[in-house]
Design a protein around this motif. Structure first.
Motif: not given
Lengths: 298, 258
Positions: B95, A176, B102-104, A170, A190, A187-188, A173, B99, B164, A180, B92
């Motif tokens: 991805l 990455r 999953m980021l969400g 994760n 991160v 917003l997610s 992820l 994936e 997401r 990008y 993205f």
């Protein structure tokens, strides 16, 4: 034929070191859109530290671990202590794209001067942990040595670890995604600032491995990794600057290509060839072999 | 009456000398779908951006779930129970679909980045992947999980973007033009999905497609030149003369769509 295989294997050996430096540059580029000219300086510090550890403890493994840890630490400190402040103060206009690059050049100068003060500019002998004598098959001694094998195995191990982190976790992820499109990544949930620091930490560690693998059986000076930086940079551009796979392939291709030139055409053509490759790639395919066409938002 | 879970009071956003939003007050009740409509440039997405921390609020206050709080940073949003989709989908491309989703759910990872860096998060990641897969199933995109996002059709990217946003189990969902570029069949599906979602979250919907807005929204705010010019039920807004003049056009007053 045997000669060709030998030249190829030596090319893979030196190319895997270029690949690690290239990986370091790409990791920093992806996380903060900066070509880190100080990468060679950061690696020279960790290589000198490794030399000290080897001299005091006799353990190459311990030197390796300490160098990687300090390499990561320096990378993290440079990002969080210097680059982050710089991005905050120079976030707009032409200065925003120039200032970080100049800062890394300045840092390179500072690091070299400090390294020279601490360890002097006199060359230090970095003993190889394994034999540098070529393998013997029958009555033929190959140029390919245990040291070359150790370099390939270590570089491969590091690349596999990176590959697992980036592709299977994760964290990878998040790294990455932040590389990008930082806004969507934010917003997610991160923490993009943290991923940037981690990018520099990984880069510092990869650069440290490159430095420690290049130096055995050679003379260590504050300038001895400059060539590594140049070839690492060419490899990163060939690979497309964006792509971790591209960085590795670029390094290996460059290493093998230059190995053949060294053996068949002479060492004097190595540098010109590397720069010709750099210019040709930029002219013909600026996005590199694995790059993505079109700009990404940084 | 349902509880108010989000209150934006007197929000103003300036871009240089331009007032993008001027004293905008909006409140969202639990379980409702709130429409935000207005002509292009009216400030709808700016309101989302201010609420998401992408643009700074010049003035105004925010109350979330009954508590006053500062305007959040973008990376705090999901932790506050708010998820957002973007106008441009924002997947993205390199991805896989799984994936992307999953980021969400990144906010649900109980471990920090440092633990992740030293590889102590395997179980967490499996849990997130499972949740992402479940959410893809909910938007009928489960079969797309292993595809790269840049190989999807446009309607499918919209489904994935919604998955997401949903995977973090938000209490408030901000949907920015989810119906844009969709055909009639996909829009019908979207209407059904939005109605179903109100059992678990409240929704603010920015949408140009009036059929969608009028059929799924409980209340609607109309923005024009950065100001709220009307708010009320779809019926009230449809018959508001200022709204008709500013945005909907005379035909809407007689029941027309977009």
């Amino acid at each position: 034929m045997q000669q060709v295989i030998n030249v190829f294997l030596i090319g893979i050996s030196i190319g895997s070191i270029y690949a690690l430096m290239s990986l370091a540059l790409v990791l920093v580029w992806r996380s903060t859109r900066v070509v880190n000219f100080a990468q060679a300086g950061q690696a020279i510090v960790t290589t000198y530290v490794a030399w000290e550890v080897v001299n005091r403890s006799g353990s190459f493994l311990m030197a390796f671990i300490v160098a990687v840890a300090i390499g990561g630490l320096i990378g993290g400190l440079v990002e969080s202590g210097m680059m982050r402040t710089l991005f905050k103060h120079a976030s707009d206009g032409p200065v925003a794209s120039v200032a970080p690059v100049i800062a890394t050049l300045g840092l390179l100068g500072v690091i070299r001067a400090l390294v020279g003060l601490i360890w002097t500019n006199e060359g230090k002998r970095f003993e190889s942990p394994v034999s540098t004598a070529g393998f013997v098959i029958g009555d033929t001694t190959l140029p390919f040595s245990r040291l070359n094998l150790l370099i390939i195995c270590t570089a491969a191990f590091v690349m596999i670890v990176f590959s697992i982190v980036f592709q299977r976790t994760n964290l990878g992820l998040a790294l990455r995604a932040a590389a990008y499109n930082p806004e969507i990544a934010r917003l997610s949930g991160v923490k993009v600032a943290m991923t940037r620091t981690i990018g520099w930490v990984f880069a510092g560690a990869a650069g440290a491995v490159a430095g420690i693998l290049l130096s055995p059986n050679d003379s260590l000076t504050p300038y001895s990794l400059d060539v590594l930086f140049v070839f690492g940079f060419v490899a990163a551009v060939v690979g497309g600057l964006e792509s971790l796979v591209g960085a590795v392939v670029g390094g290996l291709v460059l290493g093998v290509g230059l190995s053949f030139i060294t053996f068949y055409l002479g060492t004097s053509l190595v540098f010109p060839t590397a720069f010709i490759v750099l210019v040709v790639v930029l002219l013909v395919r600026p996005s590199g072999l694995f790059g993505v066409k079109g700009a990404r938002s940084a | 009456m349902s509880q108010t879970i989000l209150e934006i009071d007197s929000l103003s956003v300036n871009f240089g000398g331009l007032k993008a939003l001027s004293n905008v007050s909006v409140n969202l009740r639990e379980g409702e779908v709130l429409g935000l409509i207005g002509p292009n440039g009216a400030g709808k997405t700016t309101l989302f951006n201010a609420l998401s921390g992408f643009v700074p609020a010049a003035t105004g206050s925010l109350k979330l779930f009954g508590s006053d709080r500062n305007w959040p940073r973008p990376d705090q949003l999901v932790h506050l129970g708010i998820a957002r989709t973007l106008q441009g989908v924002g997947l993205f491309p390199e991805l896989t679909v799984l994936e992307n989703v999953m980021l969400g759910a990144d906010c649900l990872a109980k471990t920090g980045l440092v633990r992740a860096a030293i590889g102590l998060t395997r179980r967490d990641e499996e849990r997130l992947a499972q949740r992402a897969q479940t959410m893809l199933g909910r938007v009928y995109a489960g079969h797309l999980a292993d595809r790269r996002a840049d190989t999807l059709s446009y309607p499918d990217t919209k489904r994935v973007a919604i998955a997401r946003a949903l995977v973090s189990e938000p209490k408030i969902l901000l949907l920015d033009e989810p119906a844009g570029g969709l055909g009639a069949q996909d829009i019908a599906w979207l209407n059904g999905l939005i109605r179903n979602l109100t059992s678990s979250c409240s929704i603010i919907l920015v949408e140009h497609h009036m059929d969608v807005v009028m059929s799924v929204c409980n209340r609607i705010y109309v923005l024009n030149f950065g100001e709220v010019i009307a708010n009320g039920t779809p019926e009230e807004v449809r018959n508001d003369e200022d709204v008709i003049a500013a945005y909907l056009g005379a035909s809407a007053a007689h029941g027309g769509g977009k």
